[in-house]
Design a protein around this motif. Structure first.
Motif, PDB file in Angstrom:
ATOM      1  N   TYR A  54       0.768  -1.270   0.010  1.00 44.33           N
ATOM      2  CA  TYR A  54       0.003   0.030  -0.052  1.00 44.33           C
ATOM      3  C   TYR A  54       0.860   1.384  -0.075  1.00 44.33           C
ATOM      4  O   TYR A  54       0.749   2.083  -0.847  1.00 44.33           O
ATOM      5  CB  TYR A  54      -0.973  -0.012   1.212  1.00 44.33           C
ATOM      6  CG  TYR A  54      -1.931   0.979   1.240  1.00 44.33           C
ATOM      7  CD1 TYR A  54      -3.097   0.870   0.200  1.00 44.33           C
ATOM      8  CD2 TYR A  54      -1.873   2.008   1.940  1.00 44.33           C
ATOM      9  CE1 TYR A  54      -4.026   1.965   0.524  1.00 44.33           C
ATOM     10  CE2 TYR A  54      -2.630   2.978   1.933  1.00 44.33           C
ATOM     11  CZ  TYR A  54      -4.045   2.986   1.074  1.00 44.33           C
ATOM     12  OH  TYR A  54      -4.959   4.102   1.251  1.00 44.33           O
ATOM     13  N   GLY A  57       2.019   1.550  -3.469  1.00 42.93           N
ATOM     14  CA  GLY A  57       1.064   2.234  -4.262  1.00 42.93           C
ATOM     15  C   GLY A  57       0.857   3.935  -3.801  1.00 42.93           C
ATOM     16  O   GLY A  57       0.609   4.551  -5.086  1.00 42.93           O
ATOM     17  N   THR A  61       1.473   7.210  -6.988  1.00 46.37           N
ATOM     18  CA  THR A  61       0.096   7.917  -7.255  1.00 46.37           C
ATOM     19  C   THR A  61      -0.118   9.139  -6.783  1.00 46.37           C
ATOM     20  O   THR A  61       0.558   9.599  -5.734  1.00 46.37           O
ATOM     21  CB  THR A  61      -0.958   6.868  -7.146  1.00 46.37           C
ATOM     22  OG1 THR A  61      -1.015   6.748  -5.488  1.00 46.37           O
ATOM     23  CG2 THR A  61      -0.738   5.516  -7.795  1.00 46.37           C
ATOM     24  N   SER A  63      -1.957  11.086  -4.105  1.00 42.49           N
ATOM     25  CA  SER A  63      -2.878  10.721  -3.178  1.00 42.49           C
ATOM     26  C   SER A  63      -2.846  11.671  -2.122  1.00 42.49           C
ATOM     27  O   SER A  63      -1.843  12.291  -1.875  1.00 42.49           O
ATOM     28  CB  SER A  63      -2.144   9.344  -2.400  1.00 42.49           C
ATOM     29  OG  SER A  63      -1.961   8.295  -3.303  1.00 42.49           O
ATOM     30  N   LEU A  69      -4.483   7.049  -3.649  1.00 42.72           N
ATOM     31  CA  LEU A  69      -4.685   6.163  -4.964  1.00 42.72           C
ATOM     32  C   LEU A  69      -5.513   6.725  -6.009  1.00 42.72           C
ATOM     33  O   LEU A  69      -6.129   6.231  -6.883  1.00 42.72           O
ATOM     34  CB  LEU A  69      -4.993   4.721  -4.720  1.00 42.72           C
ATOM     35  CG  LEU A  69      -4.056   4.059  -3.726  1.00 42.72           C
ATOM     36  CD1 LEU A  69      -4.672   2.600  -3.297  1.00 42.72           C
ATOM     37  CD2 LEU A  69      -2.628   4.061  -3.882  1.00 42.72           C
TER      38      LEU A  69
END
Length: 315
Positions: A54, A57, A61, A63, A69
């Motif tokens: 996570y 991720g 991205t 976020s 995300l």
């Protein structure tokens, strides 16, 4: 047939045995069956693998705290982290804080352990006093020291006045605040080093010390030739642990200095917190900073581990 012939025992014949069904099990002695390891592997997957995936991720991205995300951004978050002067400076300060704090605490802790060992094999009341800073929550440590160091009304205000510097505030300058954090951290964690080194001193062979003394070695020579080589692996291991703990310091910065004055006491853990949970709540950049910080910590700890291995092997 004589009585002797009747009483003579018959030759013992070997009893045929079936196939050795325990062979494969014996060969696998010491190995844990896979089904017994499933709960541990599941726990590791939940507590380690998922948060790591996570985090990666988030780092790649766009976020925010409310909308993680959102969109793939590639290495944009890493570029943003590299442009941040506050984050780059925090990496340097974190490395200095962890290494200097570990060196200071290992030196003080080893000295205290040697003095306590000279008194006997038990810590007694001194051991109880040593445990007090160690079991105190870091937040409470920070609050207590901040109150004591207050230039007006603090416990040390009278000390500063007696020294001719009334109103002196060690937290008022960058170097002073950084040094103060180092000393507070040392006050809390030096007992940890002392207890571990004291335990290592209890394992030193007394016969070797007696032999050294019979050969005319004094206290310093006995320590350098007998005691220090025996406790060196433990001391190096404790130093490595303290480096890792030093990289994690966060509570003291939040409570005592809040990163100030200026950015002089902003460590990486606090800067990551500021990026992700204050201001714009940029979780993507905060995740990228976390990964960069993890790489720095990993490189330093790996180098220290290799150095410790060489020292222990060649001693």
């Amino acid at each position: 047939m004589t009585a002797v012939d009747v009483a003579a025992p018959q030759a013992t014949r070997p009893v045929p045995r079936g196939p050795d069904r325990q062979g494969p099990r014996r060969r696998r002695a010491g190995r844990v069956p896979f089904w017994l390891a499933v709960p541990s592997l599941g726990g590791l997957a939940v507590l380690l693998a998922y948060p790591t995936i996570y985090l990666v991720g988030l780092a790649f991205t766009r976020s925010s705290l409310a909308r993680p995300l959102q969109q793939w951004s590639g290495f944009d978050n890493f570029v943003e982290a590299n442009r941040s002067l506050a984050f780059n400076g925090s990496l340097v300060r974190s490395v200095v804080f962890a290494l200097a704090g570990s060196l200071l605490q290992v030196a003080l802790g080893t000295g205290l352990a040697v003095l306590l060992r000279a008194r006997g094999p038990r810590l007694g009341a001194a051991g109880t006093l040593l445990l007090l800073p160690l079991v105190t929550p870091p937040v409470m440590v920070g609050v207590a020291w901040k109150l004591m160091l207050a230039p007006v009304g603090g416990s040390f205000a009278g000390v500063w006045s007696a020294l001719g510097v009334p109103g002196f505030n060690p937290l008022g300058s960058g170097p002073g605040a950084f040094t103060t954090l180092l000393l507070i951290d040392a006050w809390q964690w030096t007992p940890f080093v002392t207890l571990l080194v004291f335990a290592a001193l209890l394992g030193v062979d007394g016969e070797l010390l007696e032999a050294a003394q019979l050969d005319g070695a004094g206290a310093w020579r006995s320590f350098r030739s007998v005691v220090w080589p025996a406790i060196l692996p433990t001391v190096l291991a404790v130093a490595l642990i303290k480096v890792v703990i030093g990289f994690k310091v966060f509570d003291l910065v939040v409570v005592v200095t809040e990163g100030g004055p200026g950015v002089s006491t902003i460590l990486s853990s606090y800067e990551i917190y500021r990026t992700g949970l204050r201001g714009q709540y940029d979780m993507g950049t905060a995740a990228a900073e976390t990964l960069v910080f993890a790489v720095v910590v990993g490189v330093i700890t790996a180098a220290l581990t290799a150095a410790r291995h060489r020292v222990v092997r060649d001693r």
